[in-house]
Structure formats: structure tokens, C-alpha cells
Design a protein around this motif. Structure first.
Motif, PDB file in Angstrom:
ATOM      1  N   VAL A  95       0.834  -1.208   0.000  1.00  0.00           N
ATOM      2  CA  VAL A  95       0.000   0.000   0.000  1.00  0.00           C
ATOM      3  C   VAL A  95       0.867   1.257   0.000  1.00  0.00           C
ATOM      4  O   VAL A  95       0.619   2.208  -0.755  1.00  0.00           O
ATOM      5  N   LEU A  96       1.920   1.250   0.811  1.00  0.00           N
ATOM      6  CA  LEU A  96       2.784   2.434   0.917  1.00  0.00           C
ATOM      7  C   LEU A  96       3.508   2.752  -0.394  1.00  0.00           C
ATOM      8  O   LEU A  96       3.886   3.902  -0.634  1.00  0.00           O
ATOM      9  N   LEU A  97       3.699   1.755  -1.242  1.00  0.00           N
ATOM     10  CA  LEU A  97       4.371   1.990  -2.525  1.00  0.00           C
ATOM     11  C   LEU A  97       3.556   2.928  -3.423  1.00  0.00           C
ATOM     12  O   LEU A  97       4.112   3.608  -4.288  1.00  0.00           O
ATOM     13  N   PHE A  98       2.240   2.951  -3.222  1.00  0.00           N
ATOM     14  CA  PHE A  98       1.371   3.706  -4.125  1.00  0.00           C
ATOM     15  C   PHE A  98       0.747   4.949  -3.498  1.00  0.00           C
ATOM     16  O   PHE A  98       0.109   5.742  -4.197  1.00  0.00           O
ATOM     17  N   VAL A  99       0.913   5.125  -2.199  1.00  0.00           N
ATOM     18  CA  VAL A  99       0.269   6.237  -1.498  1.00  0.00           C
ATOM     19  C   VAL A  99       0.629   7.597  -2.091  1.00  0.00           C
ATOM     20  O   VAL A  99      -0.238   8.466  -2.259  1.00  0.00           O
ATOM     21  N   ASP A 100       1.895   7.803  -2.392  1.00  0.00           N
ATOM     22  CA  ASP A 100       2.329   9.103  -2.914  1.00  0.00           C
ATOM     23  C   ASP A 100       1.649   9.445  -4.241  1.00  0.00           C
ATOM     24  O   ASP A 100       1.408  10.622  -4.539  1.00  0.00           O
ATOM     25  N   ASN A 101       1.340   8.428  -5.036  1.00  0.00           N
ATOM     26  CA  ASN A 101       0.680   8.661  -6.326  1.00  0.00           C
ATOM     27  C   ASN A 101      -0.814   8.920  -6.158  1.00  0.00           C
ATOM     28  O   ASN A 101      -1.435   9.567  -7.008  1.00  0.00           O
ATOM     29  N   TRP A 102      -1.385   8.404  -5.096  1.00  0.00           N
ATOM     30  CA  TRP A 102      -2.822   8.561  -4.882  1.00  0.00           C
ATOM     31  C   TRP A 102      -3.194   9.966  -4.403  1.00  0.00           C
ATOM     32  O   TRP A 102      -4.266  10.463  -4.708  1.00  0.00           O
ATOM     33  N   PHE A 103      -2.320  10.570  -3.626  1.00  0.00           N
ATOM     34  CA  PHE A 103      -2.660  11.866  -3.018  1.00  0.00           C
ATOM     35  C   PHE A 103      -1.591  12.908  -3.363  1.00  0.00           C
ATOM     36  O   PHE A 103      -0.678  13.158  -2.582  1.00  0.00           O
ATOM     37  N   LYS A 104      -1.734  13.509  -4.533  1.00  0.00           N
ATOM     38  CA  LYS A 104      -0.695  14.415  -5.040  1.00  0.00           C
ATOM     39  C   LYS A 104      -0.996  15.900  -4.815  1.00  0.00           C
ATOM     40  O   LYS A 104      -0.107  16.727  -4.936  1.00  0.00           O
ATOM     41  N   ASN A 105      -2.245  16.227  -4.538  1.00  0.00           N
ATOM     42  CA  ASN A 105      -2.617  17.636  -4.452  1.00  0.00           C
ATOM     43  C   ASN A 105      -3.236  17.982  -3.101  1.00  0.00           C
ATOM     44  O   ASN A 105      -4.458  18.163  -2.998  1.00  0.00           O
ATOM     45  N   PRO A 106      -2.411  18.074  -2.075  1.00  0.00           N
ATOM     46  CA  PRO A 106      -2.939  18.398  -0.736  1.00  0.00           C
ATOM     47  C   PRO A 106      -3.479  19.821  -0.678  1.00  0.00           C
ATOM     48  O   PRO A 106      -2.975  20.724  -1.355  1.00  0.00           O
ATOM     49  N   VAL A 107      -4.510  19.998   0.153  1.00  0.00           N
ATOM     50  CA  VAL A 107      -5.101  21.332   0.311  1.00  0.00           C
ATOM     51  C   VAL A 107      -4.977  21.830   1.753  1.00  0.00           C
ATOM     52  O   VAL A 107      -5.268  22.997   2.023  1.00  0.00           O
ATOM     53  N   ILE A 108      -4.557  20.946   2.649  1.00  0.00           N
ATOM     54  CA  ILE A 108      -4.373  21.336   4.047  1.00  0.00           C
ATOM     55  C   ILE A 108      -2.892  21.179   4.396  1.00  0.00           C
ATOM     56  O   ILE A 108      -2.364  20.064   4.398  1.00  0.00           O
ATOM     57  N   LEU A 109      -2.249  22.300   4.671  1.00  0.00           N
ATOM     58  CA  LEU A 109      -0.809  22.280   4.901  1.00  0.00           C
ATOM     59  C   LEU A 109      -0.432  22.468   6.368  1.00  0.00           C
ATOM     60  O   LEU A 109       0.707  22.211   6.745  1.00  0.00           O
ATOM     61  N   GLU A 110      -1.378  22.897   7.198  1.00  0.00           N
ATOM     62  CA  GLU A 110      -1.085  23.149   8.607  1.00  0.00           C
ATOM     63  C   GLU A 110      -2.193  22.611   9.492  1.00  0.00           C
ATOM     64  O   GLU A 110      -3.355  22.516   9.079  1.00  0.00           O
ATOM     65  N   GLU A 111      -1.828  22.276  10.732  1.00  0.00           N
ATOM     66  CA  GLU A 111      -2.786  21.701  11.687  1.00  0.00           C
ATOM     67  C   GLU A 111      -3.974  22.610  11.931  1.00  0.00           C
ATOM     68  O   GLU A 111      -5.110  22.143  12.099  1.00  0.00           O
ATOM     69  N   LYS A 112      -3.785  23.924  11.931  1.00  0.00           N
ATOM     70  CA  LYS A 112      -4.857  24.873  12.246  1.00  0.00           C
ATOM     71  C   LYS A 112      -6.000  24.804  11.240  1.00  0.00           C
ATOM     72  O   LYS A 112      -7.132  25.237  11.522  1.00  0.00           O
ATOM     73  N   ASP A 113      -5.738  24.258  10.056  1.00  0.00           N
ATOM     74  CA  ASP A 113      -6.768  24.168   9.025  1.00  0.00           C
ATOM     75  C   ASP A 113      -7.537  22.845   9.067  1.00  0.00           C
ATOM     76  O   ASP A 113      -8.445  22.621   8.253  1.00  0.00           O
ATOM     77  N   ILE A 114      -7.177  21.969   9.991  1.00  0.00           N
ATOM     78  CA  ILE A 114      -7.872  20.685  10.142  1.00  0.00           C
ATOM     79  C   ILE A 114      -9.168  20.912  10.919  1.00  0.00           C
ATOM     80  O   ILE A 114      -9.162  21.490  12.001  1.00  0.00           O
ATOM     81  N   THR A 115     -10.288  20.460  10.371  1.00  0.00           N
ATOM     82  CA  THR A 115     -11.572  20.600  11.054  1.00  0.00           C
ATOM     83  C   THR A 115     -11.777  19.435  12.024  1.00  0.00           C
ATOM     84  O   THR A 115     -11.078  18.419  11.959  1.00  0.00           O
ATOM     85  N   ILE A 116     -12.756  19.581  12.904  1.00  0.00           N
ATOM     86  CA  ILE A 116     -13.069  18.507  13.854  1.00  0.00           C
ATOM     87  C   ILE A 116     -13.542  17.266  13.098  1.00  0.00           C
ATOM     88  O   ILE A 116     -13.173  16.135  13.445  1.00  0.00           O
ATOM     89  N   LYS A 117     -14.326  17.460  12.052  1.00  0.00           N
ATOM     90  CA  LYS A 117     -14.796  16.333  11.246  1.00  0.00           C
ATOM     91  C   LYS A 117     -13.625  15.574  10.637  1.00  0.00           C
ATOM     92  O   LYS A 117     -13.583  14.332  10.650  1.00  0.00           O
TER      93      LYS A 117
END
Length: 272
Positions: free
Chosen positions: A115-137
Motif C-alpha cells: 500500500v505504501l508503494l502507491f500512497v504518494d501517487n494517490w494523493f498528489k494535491n494536498p489542500v491542508i498544509l497546517e494543523e490549524k486548518d484541520i476541522t473537527i470532522k
């Protein structure tokens, strides 16, 4: 368990607790390779020294943990840890039963590596770069992902980091939130194992974790030594992991899991 064995186990815990390679699996394999007899004290020791590794994250990120002006981080972590507390309590006996099955754990180690071999290819465009932007959900969702690690060999770190990336977190943000989440999660596991859980239930040696620790001076010394070593080693491991993960992603850890897992499968099959 002698002092040298305790030191080795603690080093393994410190190195692997925050890496996506399963500290439980590595401690179990190490104990088997050292010829250590499986016992309730050994199992409790492996859980209790996670406290030392927990403290390393608190020290490294002390400004975050002790910023009482912003309570959002505490609310997020409280919400995120609830799934693990509930499911961990319900499935505690089942989890303990798997701990001695090294072939099953080795298999999970290999599958997780794939699974770890492919993770980087699955999620290439992150939109949350800092903890403060993480919602409770989002925090709760990551908390449920963390529960996958109840199967020994999965890796709490891997499950929670991948869970974060599915929610749009960058590798670094997901790793750091995984570290933060480890604190309440592993603290709860340690407190439960030492003060609440009855080990050896139904046998003549039935006792609480703290009773085993206080049973003799040697157990006390091993407990203290194990936590101190896990703390120091984890300090180094956390900083190194963040650097490697940010630069190179998960493939290195994926191949590591696959190679080690296959090697251990061969070892345990031929050792029968």
C-alpha cells in the motif's frame, strides 16, 4: 527479561513508534529473535514503554501542546481519539490474541508495504498544509483510520498519516497530526495496560500491570530504563522521519516493510 533485552526492545520502540512500519510488530519480532519467553510482563512492558516515546513528541512540540490560548488542538485530539478508545476497549482481547501470531503480523507487514508503494501517487494535491486548518470532522475521520492499526503489523502511524492524506493533508501535516494524536491515544493505552487491565486473567498469576512492575526491583528498573531509552531514541526518530518523509515520501518505508516482512515469513515458517 534481562537488562540487555529490555534495552534492545526499548530502542526498537523508540525507533519505530512514529514510523509507518509498526512498532508492535518490530518489538514482537525482536523478542522472538532474542529467544525471549512470551509472558504477561513482556507484553505489558512493550505497551508501557510507549509512554517514553509519547513524551518525546510533547517535548519536540511543546509550544503546540502548551499553547493554552488556542484550545482547538485539544478539541480536535479529543474528538479524534474517541474511536480508538471505544474500539480498543471492545476488541482488547482479540488484539492480544493476535500479538503472538508472528506469521499473521508478518503478512500484514508485507501487505501494508505494498500500500505504501502507491500512497504518494494517490494523493498528489494536498489542500491542508497546517494543523490549524484541520476541522473537527477531519480529525474524527483520521481517528477512525487510526483504528485500522488495531491489527498488529498495520502501524498506527501509517494508518493515521494515510487517513490524513485522504482528507487532503500534506505529508508533513498528516505526519505531524499523527504524532499529536499518538499522545492521547498511547497515553490511554498505557494507563489502561498499567492501571486498569488485569493480566493473566483466570490464572494463578493474575495481576494488574503496576503490580507486575512493583513485583521486584528488577521489574521497576526495567520499566524506568525502557521508558528513558524509548524517549531518547524517539526524539531522534521523529525529527529524522519528518525530513525523510517530506523529501522522499513513503516508497522507502514500503519496500522496507515488504523486504522485512518476507524475510520474517520465511524465518517463522522454517522455524516451525
Amino acid at each position: 527479561m534481562n537488562t540487555i533485552q529490555a534495552i534492545i526492545i526499548a530502542i526498537i520502540e523508540g525507533l519505530t513508534e512514529y514510523l509507518p512500519i509498526s512498532s508492535t510488530a518490530h518489538m514482537g519480532f525482536t523478542a522472538s529473535l532474542l529467544g525471549m519467553e512470551e509472558s504477561d510482563f513482556l507484553k505489558m512492558f512493550q505497551v508501557s514503554i510507549q509512554f517514553g516515546a509519547i513524551l518525546s513528541v510533547v517535548v519536540l512540540y511543546w509550544k503546540k501542546f502548551f499553547d493554552f490560548k488556542d484550545l482547538h488542538i485539544y478539541i480536535k485530539l479529543t474528538a479524534a481519539v474517541i474511536p480508538a478508545l471505544v474500539l480498543g476497549y471492545l476488541f482488547d482481547d482479540a488484539i492480544e490474541a493476535v500479538l503472538g501470531n508472528q506469521i499473521a503480523i508478518s503478512t500484514v507487514l508485507v501487505l501494508g508495504g505494498v500500500v505504501l508503494l502507491f500512497v504518494d501517487n494517490w494523493f498528489k494535491n494536498p489542500v491542508i498544509l497546517e494543523e490549524k486548518d484541520i476541522t473537527i470532522k477531519t480529525a474524527v475521520t483520521i481517528g477512525f483510520w487510526q483504528c485500522l492499526a488495531m491489527m498488529p503489523g498495520t502501524s498506527r502511524s501509517a494508518a493515521s498519516i494515510i487517513g490524513g492524506m485522504t482528507q487532503g493533508l500534506s505529508r508533513r501535516a498528516a505526519a505531524e497530526f499523527s504524532f499529536f494524536l499518538a499522545v492521547p491515544t498511547m497515553l490511554a493505552v498505557t494507563v489502561y495496560s498499567v492501571f486498569v487491565k488485569t493480566w493473566g486473567k483466570g490464572t494463578a498469576t493474575e495481576m494488574k500491570g503496576y503490580e507486575m512492575i512493583m513485583q521486584d526491583d528488577n521489574h521497576i528498573q526495567l520499566f524506568v530504563l525502557g521508558n528513558v531509552i524509548a524517549f531518547v531514541v524517539a526524539l531522534i526518530a521523529v525529527k529524522t522521519f519528518i525530513t525523510v518523509l517530506t523529501k522522499y515520501g513513503f516508497k522507502f518505508w514500503g519496500w522496507y516493510r515488504i523486504i522485512i516482512g518476507i524475510g520474517l515469513l520465511i524465518y517463522f515458517y522454517t522455524a516451525k
